[in-house]
Write an enzyme that holds these catalytic residues in place. Structure first.
Site, mmCIF file in Angstrom:
data_model
loop_
_atom_site.group_PDB
_atom_site.id
_atom_site.type_symbol
_atom_site.label_atom_id
_atom_site.label_comp_id
_atom_site.label_asym_id
_atom_site.label_seq_id
_atom_site.Cartn_x
_atom_site.Cartn_y
_atom_site.Cartn_z
ATOM 1 N N HIS A 36 0.890 -1.192 -0.080
ATOM 2 C CA HIS A 36 0.032 -0.026 0.131
ATOM 3 C C HIS A 36 0.860 1.509 -0.039
ATOM 4 C CE1 HIS A 36 -2.069 3.151 2.199
ATOM 5 N NE2 HIS A 36 -2.817 3.023 1.573
ATOM 6 N N GLU B 255 1.943 1.934 -3.540
ATOM 7 C CA GLU B 255 1.107 2.543 -4.423
ATOM 8 C C GLU B 255 1.011 4.090 -4.084
ATOM 9 O OE1 GLU B 255 -3.150 3.924 -3.183
ATOM 10 O OE2 GLU B 255 -3.006 1.834 -2.766
ATOM 11 N N HIS B 256 1.387 4.623 -2.735
ATOM 12 C CA HIS B 256 1.215 6.243 -2.643
ATOM 13 C C HIS B 256 2.349 6.762 -3.436
ATOM 14 C CE1 HIS B 256 -1.584 6.968 0.736
ATOM 15 N NE2 HIS B 256 -1.802 5.693 0.464
ATOM 16 N N GLU C 133 -3.770 7.959 7.581
ATOM 17 C CA GLU C 133 -4.899 7.037 6.924
ATOM 18 C C GLU C 133 -4.996 5.756 8.096
ATOM 19 O OE1 GLU C 133 -5.415 4.653 2.738
ATOM 20 O OE2 GLU C 133 -3.558 5.804 3.140
#
Length: 417
Positions: free
Chosen positions: A46, A49-50, A126
């Site tokens: 994840h 992905e950023h 997040e």
């Protein structure tokens, strides 16, 4: 019209021409997600992905944002437990610009140390956001409770200490070992010409793999029963009840979706009618299927007042038992089939949803499944098949219950098998 193309580097391209649209959506799907992370890498899929959006050799992060806005399009990414996806949706005349931009991000992102440090703070926020959302948090707790130490039970976002420890070297190594063209599918749906699309894809996505690819190593999950209560000061108690599920490509998957539709998949479902409409015990209650390449789960979610928790669980368990004992009748089946077909057709009215379906079909089944084939599979589901699936999925001997809220730790032990 559908076509599949395999480039010389073994990267697969699946595309569907939709000439009535004025848009085109391109998605890069890498068959790697949180379940593929090794100890010490939790949250890395994840986080990467950023980082793909934080600058390339030729563009800064700001330039990337401005460029996609100038195209009048939408660009984003998401990570699941099994895949990482980057996509862009633009007007059809912007196809080449979109492909060039995606290619630049995918192959030439720099992962600069200063950007890595900044993005850590974004991902940590997040994670905190999930902690503050009880519906998200109870489902995250439920996955870990139900699947134990299995990689599918880990949170996709990872944990704060792991994120804080990540460095550029970790990102580069992970890309080199997992972002192999053979594990990558590019899906395209919308308005384009085949000759131009093939030429552009060959130009921008024919790069060879520079790392040492790690062979995927996945083991099927096993659903465990039991009760987990996490006390938290909230107005409601948030509940998840988990049972067995099926894999994404299982032969009985359409029957499982029909069963889920009757159980808690809509406002006419048994759980919604019995728990909310007849008794007024909840505002929100629903069931859903989680499907993976080698297994799955069936989950019921509900939020209720602390004093009504046991009553809600009791009613849910009663409805599960009824379905497992009696199955569904022809009237229920006809209704849920129409619901499934309507939802399916409406969900595929955009180029983005068509793109997603193309990629998922290729990743889970290795071939394209047309809308007509899916409608045919739904039509072939029988009450006997649903009954047989219910015997497997709704066996409460493996029932797992997770509760988040202001209730005693031992309040649901009576429901444990």
């Amino acid at each position: 019209m559908y076509r599949k193309i395999v480039l010389d580097n073994r990267l697969r391209i699946v595309a569907e021409l939709l000439p009535t649209l004025k848009s085109v959506t391109i998605g890069i799907w890498v068959n790697v997600g949180s379940r593929d992370e090794r100890p010490g890498e939790e949250g890395l899929s994840h986080f990467l992905e950023h980082m793909f959006f934080k600058g390339t050799r030729s563009r800064t992060a700001t330039q990337i944002s401005r460029e996609i806005d100038a195209l009048g399009g939408e660009m984003n990414a998401f990570t699941t437990r099994e895949t990482t996806t980057f996509y862009v949706k633009v007007l059809d005349q912007q196809l080449e610009a979109a492909l060039e931009l995606l290619s630049d991000l995918f192959y030439r992102s720099r992962f600069e140390p200063k950007e890595v440090e900044k993005e850590k703070q974004v991902v940590l926020e997040e994670i905190r956001m999930v902690q503050d959302d009880p519906e998200d948090l109870v489902q995250e707790l439920h996955m870990k409770h139900t699947l134990g130490s299995h990689p599918l039970g880990r949170p996709i976002l990872g944990q704060a200490p792991r994120i804080q420890a990540l460095g550029r070297k970790d990102l580069v190594s992970y890309v080199g070992s997992h972002y192999d063209p053979e594990r990558t599918v590019i899906a395209v749906a919308g308005n384009f010409t085949w000759k131009r699309l093939e030429s552009l894809l060959a130009r921008y996505f024919s790069a060879s793999h520079k790392g040492v690819a790690v062979k995927p190593s996945r083991r099927p999950p096993e659903v465990r029963g039991g009760v987990l209560v996490k006390r938290k000061s909230l107005e409601q108690v948030h509940l998840c009840l988990g049972l067995q599920g099926l894999s994404a490509g299982h032969k009985d998957r359409y029957a499982a979706h029909a069963l889920n539709g009757v159980l808690g998949g809509s406002v006419s479902s048994r759980l919604f009618q019995e728990v909310r409409e007849k008794r007024g015990l909840v505002y929100s209650i629903y069931s859903f299927l989680s499907t993976y390449s080698d297994g799955g789960m069936t989950t019921v979610y509900a939020g209720t007042r602390p004093k009504e928790v046991e009553r809600v669980v009791e009613v849910v368990c009663r409805e599960l038992k009824k379905l497992r004992t009696n199955g569904i009748d022809a009237k229920d089946l006809a209704r849920v089939k129409n619901q499934m077909k309507g939802s399916l057709m409406l969900s595929l009215e955009s180029s983005h949803s068509r793109m997603s379906k193309l990629a998922k079909d290729e990743l889970t089944q290795g071939s394209h499944v047309s809308l007509e084939q899916m409608i045919g599979e739904i039509d072939r589901v029988t009450t006997d098949q649903v009954y047989r699936v219910a015997q497997t999925l709704l066996d409460q001997r493996c029932l797992a219950i997770t509760a988040l809220g202001p209730i005693p730790a031992n309040s649901l032990q009576a429901f444990a098998s």
